[in-house]
Motif scaffolding. Sequence first.
Motif, PDB file in Angstrom:
ATOM      1  N   ARG A 132       5.854   7.287   0.574  1.00 13.05           N
ATOM      2  CA  ARG A 132       7.222   7.222   1.305  1.00 13.05           C
ATOM      3  C   ARG A 132       7.821   5.890   2.017  1.00 13.05           C
ATOM      4  NH1 ARG A 132       3.265  10.783   5.722  1.00 13.05           N
ATOM      5  NH2 ARG A 132       2.470  13.032   3.984  1.00 13.05           N
ATOM      6  N   GLY A 133       8.382   5.384   0.139  1.00 10.59           N
ATOM      7  CA  GLY A 133       8.561   4.065   0.419  1.00 10.59           C
ATOM      8  C   GLY A 133       8.106   3.125   0.105  1.00 10.59           C
ATOM      9  N   THR A 134       8.449   2.313  -0.195  1.00 13.99           N
ATOM     10  CA  THR A 134       7.899   0.467  -0.890  1.00 13.99           C
ATOM     11  C   THR A 134       7.922  -0.514   0.465  1.00 13.99           C
ATOM     12  OG1 THR A 134       9.979  -0.236  -1.165  1.00 13.99           O
ATOM     13  CG2 THR A 134       8.452   0.657  -2.650  1.00 13.99           C
ATOM     14  N   THR A 135       6.847  -1.149   0.379  1.00  4.73           N
ATOM     15  CA  THR A 135       6.496  -2.160   0.790  1.00  4.73           C
ATOM     16  C   THR A 135       6.281  -3.326   0.657  1.00  4.73           C
ATOM     17  OG1 THR A 135       4.083  -2.135   1.211  1.00  4.73           O
ATOM     18  CG2 THR A 135       5.355  -1.252   2.965  1.00  4.73           C
ATOM     19  N   GLY A 136       6.935  -4.663   0.996  1.00  2.00           N
ATOM     20  CA  GLY A 136       6.464  -5.950  -0.408  1.00  2.00           C
ATOM     21  C   GLY A 136       5.054  -6.408  -0.337  1.00  2.00           C
ATOM     22  N   TYR A 137       4.370  -5.891   0.542  1.00  2.00           N
ATOM     23  CA  TYR A 137       3.083  -5.944  -0.057  1.00  2.00           C
ATOM     24  C   TYR A 137       2.268  -5.404  -0.982  1.00  2.00           C
ATOM     25  CZ  TYR A 137      -2.838  -6.461   0.804  1.00  2.00           C
ATOM     26  OH  TYR A 137      -3.339  -7.212   0.487  1.00  2.00           O
ATOM     27  N   ARG A 138       2.810  -3.647  -1.447  1.00  2.00           N
ATOM     28  CA  ARG A 138       2.691  -2.930  -2.628  1.00  2.00           C
ATOM     29  C   ARG A 138       3.629  -3.662  -3.700  1.00  2.00           C
ATOM     30  NH1 ARG A 138       3.008   1.255   1.383  1.00  2.00           N
ATOM     31  NH2 ARG A 138       4.389   2.175   0.511  1.00  2.00           N
ATOM     32  N   ILE A 139       4.252  -3.915  -3.233  1.00  2.00           N
ATOM     33  CA  ILE A 139       5.502  -4.060  -4.985  1.00  2.00           C
ATOM     34  C   ILE A 139       4.419  -5.230  -5.290  1.00  2.00           C
ATOM     35  CG2 ILE A 139       6.971  -5.468  -5.896  1.00  2.00           C
ATOM     36  CD1 ILE A 139       9.020  -3.708  -3.631  1.00  2.00           C
ATOM     37  N   ILE A 140       3.832  -6.408  -4.742  1.00  2.00           N
ATOM     38  CA  ILE A 140       3.166  -7.706  -5.356  1.00  2.00           C
ATOM     39  C   ILE A 140       1.541  -6.990  -5.599  1.00  2.00           C
ATOM     40  CG2 ILE A 140       2.453  -9.968  -4.922  1.00  2.00           C
ATOM     41  CD1 ILE A 140       4.252 -10.430  -2.302  1.00  2.00           C
ATOM     42  N   LEU A 141       1.413  -6.126  -4.982  1.00  2.00           N
ATOM     43  CA  LEU A 141      -0.359  -6.527  -5.428  1.00  2.00           C
ATOM     44  C   LEU A 141       0.126  -5.042  -6.632  1.00  2.00           C
ATOM     45  CD1 LEU A 141      -2.120  -5.067  -2.203  1.00  2.00           C
ATOM     46  CD2 LEU A 141      -2.395  -7.074  -3.685  1.00  2.00           C
ATOM     47  N   VAL A 142       0.679  -4.466  -7.434  1.00  2.00           N
ATOM     48  CA  VAL A 142       1.248  -3.384  -7.991  1.00  2.00           C
ATOM     49  C   VAL A 142       1.481  -4.351  -9.283  1.00  2.00           C
ATOM     50  CG1 VAL A 142       2.339  -1.549  -8.679  1.00  2.00           C
ATOM     51  CG2 VAL A 142       1.164  -1.139  -7.078  1.00  2.00           C
ATOM     52  N   GLY A 143       2.585  -4.986  -9.186  1.00  2.00           N
ATOM     53  CA  GLY A 143       2.882  -6.148  -9.442  1.00  2.00           C
ATOM     54  C   GLY A 143       2.347  -6.900 -10.476  1.00  2.00           C
ATOM     55  N   ILE A 144       1.340  -7.512  -9.627  1.00  2.00           N
ATOM     56  CA  ILE A 144       0.545  -8.746 -10.064  1.00  2.00           C
ATOM     57  C   ILE A 144      -0.350  -7.245 -11.509  1.00  2.00           C
ATOM     58  CG2 ILE A 144      -1.842  -9.659  -9.730  1.00  2.00           C
ATOM     59  CD1 ILE A 144      -0.560 -10.839  -7.190  1.00  2.00           C
ATOM     60  N   GLY A 145      -0.710  -6.094 -11.006  1.00  2.00           N
ATOM     61  CA  GLY A 145      -1.740  -5.580 -11.659  1.00  2.00           C
ATOM     62  C   GLY A 145      -0.922  -4.957 -13.190  1.00  2.00           C
TER      63      GLY A 145
END
Length: 354
Positions: free
Chosen positions: A161-174
Amino acid sequence: MSRTDVRTAVWSPPYFRMPPFSGFVRPRLIAVSAALAVVAFLTLSWNVTIGDYPIGLGEVMAALGGSGDPGTLVVVRELRLPRAAVGLLVGVAFGISGAVFQTMTRNPLAGPDMIGLTQGAGTAVTAAIVLGFDATLGLQAFGLLGCLATALLVYALAWRRGTTGYRIILVGIGVSWVCTSATDYLVAVGARFQAQAALGWLVGNLNGRDWDAAVPLAYAMAVLVPAVLGLGRLMRTLQLGDEVAVGLGTRVQLVRFALLIAGVGLVAFGTAAAGPVAFVALAAPQIAQRLARTAWPPPIASGLTGAVIVLVGDLIARTLIAEMELPVGVVTGVLGAPVLLWLLIRTNRAGSGG
């Protein structure tokens, strides 16, 4: 609140209005940007003096201005300047992209190195080399496609339902670790000469770069840099948090997606030109922010700082060991690792997670 934020809150810079343009004048930021531009030009010129055929700095300056003997003009403009120009443009691209990601996510640790974009490009290039596809499209095309595909994957996995900077970082690290593992596997199963070719690109390298590498990057930046600057005011509202940004009339998800596209484009074309030069996008915005004493990483100063880092790194790589040119990514990695450790310690002490 940091000391920089307190100073910014107490002192308001002068405001100018010249329809249709208006905004604050920041004398220190202008002075820092001008000084960085001068340093970048001098470092570029110094890089051009290095080679088997000795050329003085004065002769390089004259050749850049269009004067000098024909032999010097050929050596400077056709043989040495392309490499230095690629280094300059790559540094600017990585520096501005780092400023975009760090401002958009409100995290000083955010950057293409940390959220998997450069790793995705590396995986695509390594796969092309091992599978023998690099002769068809070229390594630059595969690096570009790998970076863009990784960005779309990170954005899709971070969407809820949208993105947040926190989720982008966590997913990006994975995703970055998945790409790193895939690259290691491809290097392990490839032939020896294929592994050497892949490793030579993966560390970030300016050796042998010509105008064919510089021109596409210059065209891309001519479109993407103005787009980032045009989104600058909206980008800064994201630092206040999504709720406050929405209250100020910012269409958060649309702005974040536009910034993501612009930042990814800069990273993709920069990585395609010179490989994933380590830590430039991470360190340059933080250095520029502290030089300019702003509350956010300034894009132009960050780009110029990135250019200085890459050019100085390449200068060290070419002169550190006699008769051997190291990849520029080796030098930026050594210089950037302490910056990463400092940011981690600073973030941990702040207790904010970035």
